[in-house]
Design a protein around this motif. Structure first.
Motif, PDB file in Angstrom:
ATOM      1  N   MET A   1       0.834  -1.179   0.000  1.00 48.55           N
ATOM      2  CA  MET A   1       0.000   0.000   0.000  1.00 48.55           C
ATOM      3  C   MET A   1       0.883   1.248   0.000  1.00 48.55           C
ATOM      4  O   MET A   1       1.810   1.369   0.786  1.00 48.55           O
ATOM      5  N   ALA A   2       0.602   2.174  -0.887  1.00 50.60           N
ATOM      6  CA  ALA A   2       1.400   3.390  -1.034  1.00 50.60           C
ATOM      7  C   ALA A   2       1.088   4.382   0.088  1.00 50.60           C
ATOM      8  O   ALA A   2       0.040   4.333   0.711  1.00 50.60           O
ATOM      9  N   MET A   3       2.038   5.283   0.324  1.00 50.97           N
ATOM     10  CA  MET A   3       1.849   6.346   1.314  1.00 50.97           C
ATOM     11  C   MET A   3       1.475   7.641   0.616  1.00 50.97           C
ATOM     12  O   MET A   3       1.979   7.938  -0.469  1.00 50.97           O
ATOM     13  N   ASP A   4       0.652   8.417   1.260  1.00 50.61           N
ATOM     14  CA  ASP A   4       0.274   9.734   0.775  1.00 50.61           C
ATOM     15  C   ASP A   4       1.371  10.740   1.141  1.00 50.61           C
ATOM     16  O   ASP A   4       1.978  10.635   2.214  1.00 50.61           O
ATOM     17  N   ALA A   5       1.605  11.712   0.279  1.00 46.59           N
ATOM     18  CA  ALA A   5       2.636  12.725   0.530  1.00 46.59           C
ATOM     19  C   ALA A   5       2.398  13.453   1.850  1.00 46.59           C
ATOM     20  O   ALA A   5       3.344  13.751   2.588  1.00 46.59           O
ATOM     21  N   SER A   6       1.155  13.717   2.182  1.00 44.92           N
ATOM     22  CA  SER A   6       0.849  14.418   3.435  1.00 44.92           C
ATOM     23  C   SER A   6       1.211  13.573   4.649  1.00 44.92           C
ATOM     24  O   SER A   6       1.610  14.105   5.688  1.00 44.92           O
ATOM     25  N   GLU A   7       1.094  12.253   4.540  1.00 49.11           N
ATOM     26  CA  GLU A   7       1.474  11.359   5.636  1.00 49.11           C
ATOM     27  C   GLU A   7       2.992  11.339   5.810  1.00 49.11           C
ATOM     28  O   GLU A   7       3.498  11.331   6.933  1.00 49.11           O
ATOM     29  N   ILE A   8       3.730  11.352   4.713  1.00 43.65           N
ATOM     30  CA  ILE A   8       5.192  11.410   4.790  1.00 43.65           C
ATOM     31  C   ILE A   8       5.605  12.704   5.481  1.00 43.65           C
ATOM     32  O   ILE A   8       6.420  12.698   6.403  1.00 43.65           O
ATOM     33  N   GLU A   9       5.020  13.809   5.058  1.00 46.30           N
ATOM     34  CA  GLU A   9       5.337  15.106   5.658  1.00 46.30           C
ATOM     35  C   GLU A   9       4.980  15.107   7.151  1.00 46.30           C
ATOM     36  O   GLU A   9       5.762  15.585   7.982  1.00 46.30           O
ATOM     37  N   ARG A  10       3.826  14.581   7.498  1.00 44.87           N
ATOM     38  CA  ARG A  10       3.392  14.543   8.899  1.00 44.87           C
ATOM     39  C   ARG A  10       4.367  13.760   9.761  1.00 44.87           C
ATOM     40  O   ARG A  10       4.759  14.199  10.845  1.00 44.87           O
ATOM     41  N   LEU A  11       4.793  12.593   9.285  1.00 46.75           N
ATOM     42  CA  LEU A  11       5.723  11.764  10.059  1.00 46.75           C
ATOM     43  C   LEU A  11       7.069  12.455  10.251  1.00 46.75           C
ATOM     44  O   LEU A  11       7.641  12.422  11.343  1.00 46.75           O
ATOM     45  N   ILE A  12       7.572  13.070   9.189  1.00 47.53           N
ATOM     46  CA  ILE A  12       8.862  13.764   9.296  1.00 47.53           C
ATOM     47  C   ILE A  12       8.749  14.919  10.289  1.00 47.53           C
ATOM     48  O   ILE A  12       9.604  15.080  11.154  1.00 47.53           O
ATOM     49  N   LYS A  13       7.678  15.710  10.193  1.00 48.50           N
ATOM     50  CA  LYS A  13       7.510  16.842  11.106  1.00 48.50           C
ATOM     51  C   LYS A  13       7.265  16.380  12.544  1.00 48.50           C
ATOM     52  O   LYS A  13       7.643  17.070  13.478  1.00 48.50           O
ATOM     53  N   GLN A  14       6.651  15.245  12.702  1.00 48.68           N
ATOM     54  CA  GLN A  14       6.450  14.690  14.036  1.00 48.68           C
ATOM     55  C   GLN A  14       7.788  14.298  14.645  1.00 48.68           C
ATOM     56  O   GLN A  14       8.050  14.538  15.817  1.00 48.68           O
ATOM     57  N   GLY A  15       8.657  13.697  13.847  1.00 53.62           N
ATOM     58  CA  GLY A  15       9.959  13.245  14.319  1.00 53.62           C
ATOM     59  C   GLY A  15      10.999  14.351  14.403  1.00 53.62           C
ATOM     60  O   GLY A  15      11.918  14.290  15.218  1.00 53.62           O
ATOM     61  N   ILE A  16      10.856  15.359  13.558  1.00 56.78           N
ATOM     62  CA  ILE A  16      11.786  16.500  13.522  1.00 56.78           C
ATOM     63  C   ILE A  16      10.915  17.761  13.518  1.00 56.78           C
ATOM     64  O   ILE A  16      10.630  18.336  12.465  1.00 56.78           O
ATOM     65  N   PRO A  17      10.465  18.186  14.701  1.00 58.29           N
ATOM     66  CA  PRO A  17       9.436  19.235  14.788  1.00 58.29           C
ATOM     67  C   PRO A  17       9.763  20.565  14.118  1.00 58.29           C
ATOM     68  O   PRO A  17       8.854  21.241  13.641  1.00 58.29           O
ATOM     69  N   ASP A  18      11.033  20.942  14.040  1.00 59.91           N
ATOM     70  CA  ASP A  18      11.365  22.234  13.430  1.00 59.91           C
ATOM     71  C   ASP A  18      11.595  22.142  11.925  1.00 59.91           C
ATOM     72  O   ASP A  18      11.955  23.126  11.285  1.00 59.91           O
ATOM     73  N   ALA A  19      11.369  20.984  11.342  1.00 60.40           N
ATOM     74  CA  ALA A  19      11.691  20.762   9.930  1.00 60.40           C
ATOM     75  C   ALA A  19      10.740  21.491   8.983  1.00 60.40           C
ATOM     76  O   ALA A  19       9.536  21.544   9.207  1.00 60.40           O
TER      77      ALA A  19
END
Length: 78
Positions: A1-19
């Protein structure tokens, strides 16, 4: 199952909040993305460690739900 671009962005920002994150779907298939991630937390770190931080933020989805990610990382320009 593919990931949505918004989910990728959300995960990165969750892990690196100032990104600042910019995601581009390279093929329109939801499976091949490019990401530009800029974060002050990358300051002084080698590129390999910066990329590891992004992969860690993706919580194991790399290679599973997310097939390919062309990654560029940097600290903000002064």
């Amino acid at each position: 199952m593919a990931m949505d671009a918004s989910e990728i962005e959300r995960l990165i920002k969750q892990g690196i909040p100032d990104a600042d994150v910019e995601i581009t779907d390279l093929r329109g298939d939801g499976d091949h993305y490019a990401a530009m991630v800029v974060s002050a937390s990358f300051e002084g770190l080698p590129r390999v460690r910066q990329h590891q931080m992004v992969y860690e933020a993706l919580q194991g989805n790399m290679g599973e739900a997310l097939h390919a990610l062309a990654l560029q990382t940097s600290a903000p320009k002064a």
